[in-house]
Structure formats: C-alpha cells, structure tokens
Design a protein around this motif. Structure first.
Motif, PDB file in Angstrom:
ATOM      1  N   HIS C   6       0.739  -1.226  -0.147  1.00  0.00           N
ATOM      2  CA  HIS C   6       0.055   0.064  -0.099  1.00  0.00           C
ATOM      3  C   HIS C   6       0.916   1.419  -0.062  1.00  0.00           C
ATOM      4  O   HIS C   6       0.673   2.286  -0.626  1.00  0.00           O
ATOM      5  CB  HIS C   6      -0.705   0.024   1.218  1.00  0.00           C
ATOM      6  CG  HIS C   6      -2.212   0.706   1.046  1.00  0.00           C
ATOM      7  ND1 HIS C   6      -1.991   2.384   1.101  1.00  0.00           N
ATOM      8  CD2 HIS C   6      -3.487   0.510   0.640  1.00  0.00           C
ATOM      9  CE1 HIS C   6      -3.037   2.884   0.604  1.00  0.00           C
ATOM     10  NE2 HIS C   6      -4.161   1.896   0.744  1.00  0.00           N
ATOM     11  N   GLU C  10       0.416   4.052  -2.540  1.00  0.00           N
ATOM     12  CA  GLU C  10       0.074   5.607  -2.129  1.00  0.00           C
ATOM     13  C   GLU C  10       1.332   6.574  -2.638  1.00  0.00           C
ATOM     14  O   GLU C  10       0.879   7.753  -3.212  1.00  0.00           O
ATOM     15  CB  GLU C  10       0.433   5.514  -0.612  1.00  0.00           C
ATOM     16  CG  GLU C  10      -0.790   5.912   0.240  1.00  0.00           C
ATOM     17  CD  GLU C  10      -0.481   5.598   1.550  1.00  0.00           C
ATOM     18  OE1 GLU C  10       0.633   6.097   1.981  1.00  0.00           O
ATOM     19  OE2 GLU C  10      -0.811   4.947   2.057  1.00  0.00           O
ATOM     20  N   ARG C  11       2.347   5.990  -2.813  1.00  0.00           N
ATOM     21  CA  ARG C  11       3.695   6.825  -3.285  1.00  0.00           C
ATOM     22  C   ARG C  11       3.269   7.050  -4.811  1.00  0.00           C
ATOM     23  O   ARG C  11       3.710   8.227  -5.270  1.00  0.00           O
ATOM     24  CB  ARG C  11       4.893   6.280  -3.065  1.00  0.00           C
ATOM     25  CG  ARG C  11       5.118   6.099  -1.569  1.00  0.00           C
ATOM     26  CD  ARG C  11       6.435   6.187  -1.218  1.00  0.00           C
ATOM     27  NE  ARG C  11       6.484   6.404   0.218  1.00  0.00           N
ATOM     28  CZ  ARG C  11       7.739   6.478   0.983  1.00  0.00           C
ATOM     29  NH1 ARG C  11       8.856   6.262   0.342  1.00  0.00           N
ATOM     30  NH2 ARG C  11       7.790   6.715   2.151  1.00  0.00           N
ATOM     31  N   ASN C  12       2.794   6.187  -5.440  1.00  0.00           N
ATOM     32  CA  ASN C  12       2.597   6.303  -6.741  1.00  0.00           C
ATOM     33  C   ASN C  12       1.156   6.878  -7.171  1.00  0.00           C
ATOM     34  O   ASN C  12       0.333   5.805  -7.000  1.00  0.00           O
ATOM     35  CB  ASN C  12       2.999   5.049  -7.582  1.00  0.00           C
ATOM     36  CG  ASN C  12       2.705   5.126  -8.993  1.00  0.00           C
ATOM     37  OD1 ASN C  12       2.487   5.750  -9.712  1.00  0.00           O
ATOM     38  ND2 ASN C  12       3.278   3.936  -9.457  1.00  0.00           N
ATOM     39  N   ALA C  13       1.031   7.836  -7.424  1.00  0.00           N
ATOM     40  CA  ALA C  13      -0.315   8.394  -7.674  1.00  0.00           C
ATOM     41  C   ALA C  13      -1.046   7.672  -8.732  1.00  0.00           C
ATOM     42  O   ALA C  13      -2.420   7.431  -8.501  1.00  0.00           O
ATOM     43  CB  ALA C  13      -0.200   9.741  -7.897  1.00  0.00           C
ATOM     44  N   ILE C  14      -0.271   7.261  -9.836  1.00  0.00           N
ATOM     45  CA  ILE C  14      -1.212   6.620 -10.563  1.00  0.00           C
ATOM     46  C   ILE C  14      -1.847   5.048 -10.281  1.00  0.00           C
ATOM     47  O   ILE C  14      -3.010   4.559 -10.331  1.00  0.00           O
ATOM     48  CB  ILE C  14      -0.298   5.895 -11.749  1.00  0.00           C
ATOM     49  CG1 ILE C  14       0.462   7.288 -12.421  1.00  0.00           C
ATOM     50  CG2 ILE C  14      -1.125   5.190 -12.887  1.00  0.00           C
ATOM     51  CD1 ILE C  14      -0.246   8.038 -13.607  1.00  0.00           C
ATOM     52  N   PHE C  16      -2.563   4.784  -7.222  1.00  0.00           N
ATOM     53  CA  PHE C  16      -3.525   5.008  -6.348  1.00  0.00           C
ATOM     54  C   PHE C  16      -4.871   5.195  -7.341  1.00  0.00           C
ATOM     55  O   PHE C  16      -6.209   4.554  -6.673  1.00  0.00           O
ATOM     56  CB  PHE C  16      -3.312   6.061  -5.544  1.00  0.00           C
ATOM     57  CG  PHE C  16      -4.186   6.429  -4.355  1.00  0.00           C
ATOM     58  CD1 PHE C  16      -4.278   5.408  -3.417  1.00  0.00           C
ATOM     59  CD2 PHE C  16      -4.948   7.429  -4.462  1.00  0.00           C
ATOM     60  CE1 PHE C  16      -5.047   5.739  -2.241  1.00  0.00           C
ATOM     61  CE2 PHE C  16      -5.804   7.714  -3.348  1.00  0.00           C
ATOM     62  CZ  PHE C  16      -5.905   6.909  -2.302  1.00  0.00           C
ATOM     63  N   VAL C  17      -4.864   5.795  -8.189  1.00  0.00           N
ATOM     64  CA  VAL C  17      -5.794   6.203  -9.131  1.00  0.00           C
ATOM     65  C   VAL C  17      -6.402   4.768  -9.509  1.00  0.00           C
ATOM     66  O   VAL C  17      -7.679   4.651  -9.571  1.00  0.00           O
ATOM     67  CB  VAL C  17      -5.524   6.946 -10.363  1.00  0.00           C
ATOM     68  CG1 VAL C  17      -6.174   6.831 -11.622  1.00  0.00           C
ATOM     69  CG2 VAL C  17      -5.257   8.213  -9.842  1.00  0.00           C
ATOM     70  N   ALA C  19      -6.336   1.961  -8.211  1.00  0.00           N
ATOM     71  CA  ALA C  19      -7.139   1.205  -7.116  1.00  0.00           C
ATOM     72  C   ALA C  19      -8.527   1.507  -6.734  1.00  0.00           C
ATOM     73  O   ALA C  19      -9.517   1.182  -6.621  1.00  0.00           O
ATOM     74  CB  ALA C  19      -6.241   1.438  -5.855  1.00  0.00           C
ATOM     75  N   ILE C  20      -8.563   3.045  -6.914  1.00  0.00           N
ATOM     76  CA  ILE C  20      -9.995   3.702  -6.767  1.00  0.00           C
ATOM     77  C   ILE C  20     -10.900   3.177  -7.993  1.00  0.00           C
ATOM     78  O   ILE C  20     -11.973   2.837  -7.540  1.00  0.00           O
ATOM     79  CB  ILE C  20      -9.818   5.433  -6.657  1.00  0.00           C
ATOM     80  CG1 ILE C  20      -9.001   5.738  -5.607  1.00  0.00           C
ATOM     81  CG2 ILE C  20     -11.335   5.855  -6.603  1.00  0.00           C
ATOM     82  CD1 ILE C  20      -8.987   7.233  -5.339  1.00  0.00           C
ATOM     83  N   VAL C  21     -10.407   3.414  -9.181  1.00  0.00           N
ATOM     84  CA  VAL C  21     -11.201   2.929 -10.187  1.00  0.00           C
ATOM     85  C   VAL C  21     -11.669   1.377  -9.990  1.00  0.00           C
ATOM     86  O   VAL C  21     -12.772   1.205 -10.154  1.00  0.00           O
ATOM     87  CB  VAL C  21     -10.662   3.198 -11.398  1.00  0.00           C
ATOM     88  CG1 VAL C  21     -11.271   2.639 -12.802  1.00  0.00           C
ATOM     89  CG2 VAL C  21     -10.225   4.775 -11.780  1.00  0.00           C
ATOM     90  N   GLY C  22     -10.538   0.622  -9.469  1.00  0.00           N
ATOM     91  CA  GLY C  22     -10.915  -0.785  -9.732  1.00  0.00           C
ATOM     92  C   GLY C  22     -12.065  -0.981  -8.770  1.00  0.00           C
ATOM     93  O   GLY C  22     -12.860  -1.770  -8.885  1.00  0.00           O
TER      94      GLY C  22
END
Lengths: 59, 552, 247
Positions: C6, C10-14, C16-17, C19-22
C-alpha cells in the motif's frame, strides 16, 4: 458473447461476495499494520503546520 | 488576475477561447432551426467576452520567478465567489419552484421558460453543480497544494477547469429554460455539454496527478483521497450514463443508448453515486482538511478515515438499485442494493463519528465560533441523513417513502444540512486565510447565517417528513369496505400547509446564503482596500526576460 | 507485505488512481453486467408496437417540459398501486423507451396507464388550465402547446436515431415519418391511412387538439398521453397482475 444472464448473475452473487470480504480484510490489515502507524501519525498532524508556502523544489 | 499569468499562458488562454468561439459559432450556424443555435450563441458570447478580458491584461508585464515561491490561489479565490453566486441563484430558484407548488398561479406569464418543469432543473443543477461543484473545485486546489506542499503545476489548467466548468453550468441552466434536457435526473444536460464536461474533467484529473507527482510529502493526505475518488468516479459515472446518439449534429436532442429497465438501472447507478461521489466524497475531503485545521486539532483517528474511505468507495457502487424497489427491476438486484445500502451505514457513521470526536476537547471553540459550528452541524446532519438513507433503502420502508416528499426531505437533510453547511463552514475558514485577514468582515453575520441556515434546514426537513409520511399513508389507506380511502387529489390537498412551510424554510436558508455572500464580498473588498493602501508590492516594473522568447 | 504494497500504491499516484477505479467500478460492473443480458429475462410481448412519429414527438415534449419530475410511469407491485393505477408495470413495456421515464416522485399521479382514461377534450382542457377540470390541482398551465406548431420536418432523423439505439423502425417508417405525423393528427387527409398501415390498426388517428387543420405540440403530447400503457397488452394478461401483488 456466450456468457448468459444466469452465469453473470451467478458470478455477481458468488465472486462479488468474495471480493467484498477479501477487500475488507485487506483494508483492515493495511489500516492496522503496525509499520504504518508512523506515517499515519505524521499525515494526521502535518496539515496543522502553519507554514503556508510550497517547499523548495529539489531541482 | 491576467497579470499573474505568463505571456505563453495568456496566449494559450486566447487560443483556447478562439477555439471555443469557433465551436460556438458552428453550433449557432448548424443549429439555427433548433435550440442548439441558442446554445451556440451563449458559447460564442462567453468566449468573446472572456477573450476581451484576457486582452485587457495581455500587455501587462509578466510575473517574475518569485511567484513560484507561493501557492497559486487565484482560481480558488474566483471559485469561492462563483460558488456563492451560484448558491444564491440556485437557492432562489429553489424557493421559487417551492412557492409554485404551494401557489401554482404565481407563474406570471404563460411562457414555456417560466414554467415549473423548466425551472426545477435550474434549481437542482444550480445548487449541486453550480454551488457544490465550484466549491469542490476551489477547495480541492487549495487543499491539494497545502497537503502536497507543492504548487499547482501550471497556471493555465486550473483556470481552464474552473472557467470551463462554469461554462458547462451556464450552458446547462440556459438549456433547461429553452427546453433542452435528457430527462435523466441530475444528468439533464445534452450530449455537447456532456462532451465538454469530459474534456474539463480530464484536465482537472491531470492537475491532480501532476501536482501529486511533485509533492514533497511522502504520504498523500486522506482529504486528497476523497477528492480523487470524487474526480475519478464522477468521470466514470458521467461517461457511462450519458452515452447517447444525437439526432444529428444540428440537433440538441439525443436518444439514450439504454432503454427501459437497463436505462433505469444505469440512471440510478449514476444518480445514487452522484450523491456518493459528488455530494459525499468530495465534501468529506473538505471536512477532513478544514475541520481539523479550524479546530486546531488533528483528526481523531486517521485509520478510521482510511477504513471509511475504502468502505464508501466500495459499498456505494452497489447501492443504486434501492431507488427501484418493487419495480420491474429483477428482485435480486433490489435485494443487493438494499443490503449494501444498510452496510453503508458503517463507513458513513465512522466518518461522522470521526469528525465529532475530533472536536472532543474543543467544544468551547464550537460554542464560540460559528464557522466551526457550521462544520459540526454538518457532521451531525451527515450522520442523520446517512442513517435515514439506509433506513429508506429497506424495501418495506421504501414502499411507503418512495414517490413521496419524504425523499425530498431526506435529500434536503443531506444537501442543506450536510453539503451546504460543510461548504459554508469551509468557505468561512478559507476566505480569511486566502485574503490574508485576521477574520471575516463580520463574525456576527456568520453567526446570523448559521442560525438562518439551521432554522431553514429544520423547517424544511420537518415539513417534508410530515407531508411525505402523510402522503404515503393516505395512498395506502383502505376504508372498511376494502377500497382505497383517499383519492390522489385528497392527498394533494393535505400537502398544502407543508408546501407553504417548506417554502418558508427554503426562504430562511436562502436569506442565510445572501448574508454569507455579502460577508464574503465585503471581506474581499476590505482586504483589497487594505493591500492597496499598504506599501506597493515590490514588483519590478521591467518585463521579465522570458517575455522576449515567448513568440513560438 | 500489505504495508509495502500500500505504501507503494500511495506513493505512486497512478497506482492509487487505478485502485480507486478498480474498487469503485467492479462493484458497479458486477451489478450492471447481468442487466446487459436482461433481454433473456424480459417477458415476451409479440404484440408490442412502436411509438408513431407523432407520439415520439409528444414524448419529447413530455421530456422537454419536465413532466417526469412530478409524474412517475412505473406502477409498483403493491396492492394499493395496482388498485389505484392498474396492473403493475412490466419491464417489456418500456423496452423501447430511450430514455425510460419511470420517474422518482409523484407530485401528481402515476401516468403509466393514463392512456384512454380521459377524453382528448379533457386532456386538452387540463393542459390549458388544470384547475378548470381539477380545482385543487397544482399543475402548471401549458398554454403554449396549443399555440406552437409541431416541428415535423425532422422526424425522420429522430426515428433514424432511435433505430441507431436499437428500436426496430423500418426504412418505410423513417422515410414517411413527417407524413405520418401529419396524417395521425389529420384523420381526413390522404396521409392518415399510411399511419395505421405502418403502425397497426389500433393506432389512434384523430385531431387530438380538436383542430385537424394544423399539427400542434398539443396534438403530439395528447397523442403520447393517450397511448401510455397501451403499447402492449402483456400487463393486462398477467394472471397475477390483478390479484394481490406480492408483499
């Protein structure tokens, strides 16, 4: 498309539930992982810093 | 504002406005026999007007490198003013349409544009997208920079997002008056406006990514998670729900790609998640930053905020079908929606509880500071309306509440009590910071606004609870001979006093918003006056060297 | 392990993106995916007919004026609704509705089966001033509908767009859309017979607003209102429909 309605319903009923449970466990583990405590504590208090300028660009 | 842009940013702005003007002209020409033409003229006027504004500052000296040493807050400042402006418009329209339901003959002209059916979406879009959207965009730029300790990546794209978004709102609102609507609730704007919003949204998302990539804090603060979920999921929802085939490129009208039960499911998957990710997620982002900041205390539990974030992101997506209980939607989808709606209570209350627990130990501040009280009441209403929402998603409860004013009461408990209150609280916290003043122009007016808003919300919500439950009960009451006891008109007559009370509640809330707008504008003029009378800024009057090379 | 994972996310914004979309879209997808095959479960209705061009134009006026905000078109499977409004709505009845107009609020009554319930004259009077016929009504007046001529020259394009999203309009229907719209509201004209030829004998062909000499927006809206609930008989044939609905 060979995937029929019944199959899709079955998938959402079984894997959907599994996904939910696995996901909740994952989030809990992450939130309570001891190693994360420091980062969270830092983030929690960092916004209260009074300094209102961006940090110097590194390069 | 223009003088803060570099020459190449000014040129970019003019280029984009030129492009937009051409689009407007093309729409006006192609749609001359259709309402589309009117929309084209609005786009054209909008871009020409703005181009004149940009030109007026085009030859001002360029800013020097020192601008990079501070955050870029101009778009946030303008966004706040726009949000307050839309709040007054949208809420005034709400009071007006509420009055029309109590006194239908109030409509002064028998003209299409003045009728209830066309004005109502101006109210809903005005408050949700105009007020809420502008507030989200403005605060997100502010929070993003502070929590990343990095400046926005450039000065053009935030303006593109803010101005472009407001163009969308203007096109939408004026379109409703001309009779342009898709009829999809909370997604009424037609295909060309939808495409434009996608472009704006992509740039918005890229600003987020680019700023996060430059961040100096290793951890992304949780408020940004909520803002990002808002941006991303709204994009997905918007694109899927608005898939449609236009009649032609010279028609404003389009036909939804989906039909019947599929369309209903898609619409409420969108509709409910618009509540989740537009009206909840984004505003939770606001709460997680401005509430601790204003209270001067860190958030009670950071872990809890993470758990509730993923809970909300995950569970909301399944809940939309609770809008379709007892309809032609397959039963298993209804049951699924109900179950997840009930589960949603857990992360929702975790967020509300987290906010209130943060204030524990600072209650004296809540007592004295109306700004903080706005945020506290918002958290309370968030807890109340999410509880109510889960309750109403239960099928037997829904059989009574659905189609009645109870739903309207529930929505307004959320929209007035939670969304508007947290926004006003955040704006009152943010305005003095941004304009570098000790406090708002008048803390007493903040106090007045608070009580008007609270009283308005309570009057509104209680009158709608009453009318909704009475309505629902009258519709299902049988007399001794086993036939329905009341006609529809009987139930309509019973609503009359509540519709008057509701209008009054809305009027109180609107009055609060007007007071708030006055206070914000007054604070800004005072701040400007002070900085003008203070020493002149030590900006060199010589154009920076980069001005020479900017002709590419 | 999760910590490492995680932290990286978190460090890698992409990341994270993604993860949210998924997380967000899988929920929606799993639920919506079965609905794309729902035609397998939707009832058969061989007698289902299409909206005529005039009715479709009326439907567009219904949308334009925001009628859906106060009137639902979805009778739920509840006893009191079935008794008040008629047999509960079936999925098949809105099969060709792009978009559906099920609605979410009943400031006025449900309209799913309002077709044929009132005369054309009543509908027109009611739309001109609802309080003439229902004194307690809070509905707005819609006087401009009788004044405005209906735009019929582009109805062929509308039908073609409907066909593009899956409504089985034939080429003859598209080619004759303008004439059919005129004919349906002008029973004595030469164009009237083509309407029942293409859309069925049961199609209402009459001067809905009482004036056969012109086609107004009132004609279109009343034609639409009078067909509501009558595109198919499927709902009336359901044995369970009249009996006590479930729960």
């Amino acid at each position: 498309m060979d995937i029929g309605h019944e199959t899709l319903v079955a998938i959402s009923k079984s894997w959907g539930l599994f996904y939910l449970l696995a996901f909740s466990v994952g989030v809990m583990v992450y939130a309570f992982w001891p190693g994360n405590r420091k980062a969270f504590e830092h983030a929690r208090t960092s916004i209260l810093a009074e300094d209102d300028t961006p940090l110097e660009p590194e390069n | 504002m223009i003088s803060r842009l570099t020459l190449s940013e000014r040129q970019l702005a003019l280029g984009v406005l030129l492009f937009l003007g051409i689009i407007g002209l093309a729409m006006a020409a192609a749609g001359r026999n259709d309402p589309l033409g009117g929309q084209g003229f609005i786009v054209l006027l909008f871009s020409v007007g703005l181009a004149f504004y940009v030109m007026s500052g085009y030859f001002a000296p360029e800013p020097d490198e020192s601008r990079l040493a501070s955050y870029y807050d101009d778009p946030t400042k303008v966004g706040i003013v726009l949000a307050m402006f839309w709040a007054v418009i949208g809420m005034a329209m709400g009071v007006w349409v509420a009055a029309l339901l109590a006194w239908p003959e109030l409509t002064f002209v028998d003209q299409a544009w003045a009728s209830f059916g066309r004005l109502r979406p101006v109210h809903t879009s005005g408050v949700i997208f105009g007020f809420g959207g502008n507030a989200l965009i403005a605060t997100s730029f502010h929070v993003l920079q502070r929590t990343s300790r990095a400046r926005l990546p450039d000065q053009f794209s935030p303006w593109f997002v803010l101005i472009g978004y407001n163009l969308f709102c203007i096109v939408a609102a004026s379109g409703y008056l001309m009779g342009i609507t898709q009829s999809k609730e909370y997604a009424e704007p037609e295909w060309y406006a939808d495409i434009w919003l996608v472009i704006v949204w992509v740039v918005y998302f890229l600003i987020y990514l680019r700023t996060l990539a430059r961040r100096k804090e290793p951890h992304i603060y949780v408020a940004n998670w909520y803002y990002m979920a808002f941006i991303l999921v709204v994009a997905v929802l918007h694109i899927v729900n608005n898939l449609a085939v236009p009649v032609s490129f010279s028609h404003a009208k389009s036909y939804s790609l989906f039909s019947g039960v599929q369309d209903a499911m898609t619409e409420w998957w969108y509709g409910h998640n618009a509540v989740a990710f537009f009206l909840t997620s984004g505003f939770l982002g606001m709460m997680y930053y401005y509430l601790p900041k204003r209270a001067g205390r860190p958030i009670f539990s950071y872990r809890l905020s993470i758990i509730s974030f993923w809970g909300i992101t995950f569970l909301y997506m399944w809940a939309g079908s609770h809008h379709l209980h007892y309809t032609a939607l397959p039963q298993w989808v209804q049951t699924l929606g109900m179950t997840f709606s009930v589960m949603l209570l857990v992360p929702s209350w975790a967020s509300a509880g987290n906010a209130l627990a943060t204030l524990n130990g600072a209650w004296h501040k809540v007592r004295d500071d109306a700004t903080l009280r706005f945020m506290m009441v918002a958290a309370v209403f968030y807890g109340l309306s999410t509880f109510e929402g889960s309750f109403m998603a239960i099928r037997p409860v829904n059989s009574l509440s659905h189609y009645t004013d109870w739903t309207i009461g529930h929505v307004h408990a959320g929209a007035l009590g939670w969304v508007a209150m947290i926004t006003f609280g955040s704006i009152y916290a943010l305005v003095p910071w941004l304009w570098k003043r000790e406090a708002m122009y008048s803390p007493r007016l903040v106090e007045v606004h608070f009580w008007l808003a609270l009283a308005g919300t309570i009057v509104y919500v209680f009158s709608m609870w009453n009318s909704g439950i009475i309505q629902g009960l009258m519709w299902r009451t049988y007399n001794d001979s086993g036939t329905l006891a009341y006609s529809f008109v009987d139930s309509l007559e019973a609503m009359h006093p509540y519709y008057i009370a509701r209008t009054f509640g809305g009027l109180l809330f609107l009055a609060g918003a007007v007071v708030g707008t006055f206070n914000v504008l007054k604070t800004i003029t005072l701040a400007r006056h002070e900085s003008a009378t203070a020493a002149e800024p030590d900006m060199p009057a010589i154009p920076a060297t980069s001005a020479v090379q900017a002709g590419e | 392990m999760p910590e490492f994972f995680h932290r990286k996310v978190e460090r890698n914004a992409i990341g994270f993106v993604l993860a949210i979309v998924g997380v967000a879209s899988i929920g929606g997808f799993v639920e919506i995916a079965p609905l794309f095959t729902i035609h397998e479960t939707v009832e058969e209705a061989p007698d289902m007919r299409l909206y005529t061009p005039l009715e479709l134009a009326g439907r567009n006026i219904y949308i334009r004026e925001g009628c859906y905000a106060c009137h639902s078109q979805m009778i739920r499977t509840l006893r009191d609704e079935v008794e008040r409004y008629g047999p509960y709505s079936l999925a098949v009845e809105s099969k060709y509705d792009h978009p559906m107009l099920w609605g979410s609020k009943r400031t006025g009554p449900d309209l799913a089966r309002v077709g044929g319930k009132y005369s054309d004259v009543w509908q027109v009077r009611h739309l001109m001033n609802p309080r003439d016929v229902v004194p307690q009504s809070i509905m707005p007046r819609y006087g401009w509908l009788a004044k405005n001529d209906l735009r019929i020259d582009d109805l062929g394009e509308h039908l073609a767009a409907q066909r593009a999203v899956g409504v089985p309009y034939t080429q003859a229907m598209i080619d004759n859309a303008t004439q059919d719209a005129y004919g349906q509201a002008s029973p004595d004209s030469n164009y009237a017979s083509g309407v029942s030829e293409r859309y069925g004998k049961a199609t209402n062909v009459r001067a809905f607003d009482g004036d056969p000499s012109r086609v107004t927006e009132m004609d279109a809206l009343v034609a639409y209102l009078q067909i509501l609930g009558h595109l198919t008989d499927a709902a009336y044939k359901q044995p369970a429909a009249q009996a006590e609905a479930q729960e």
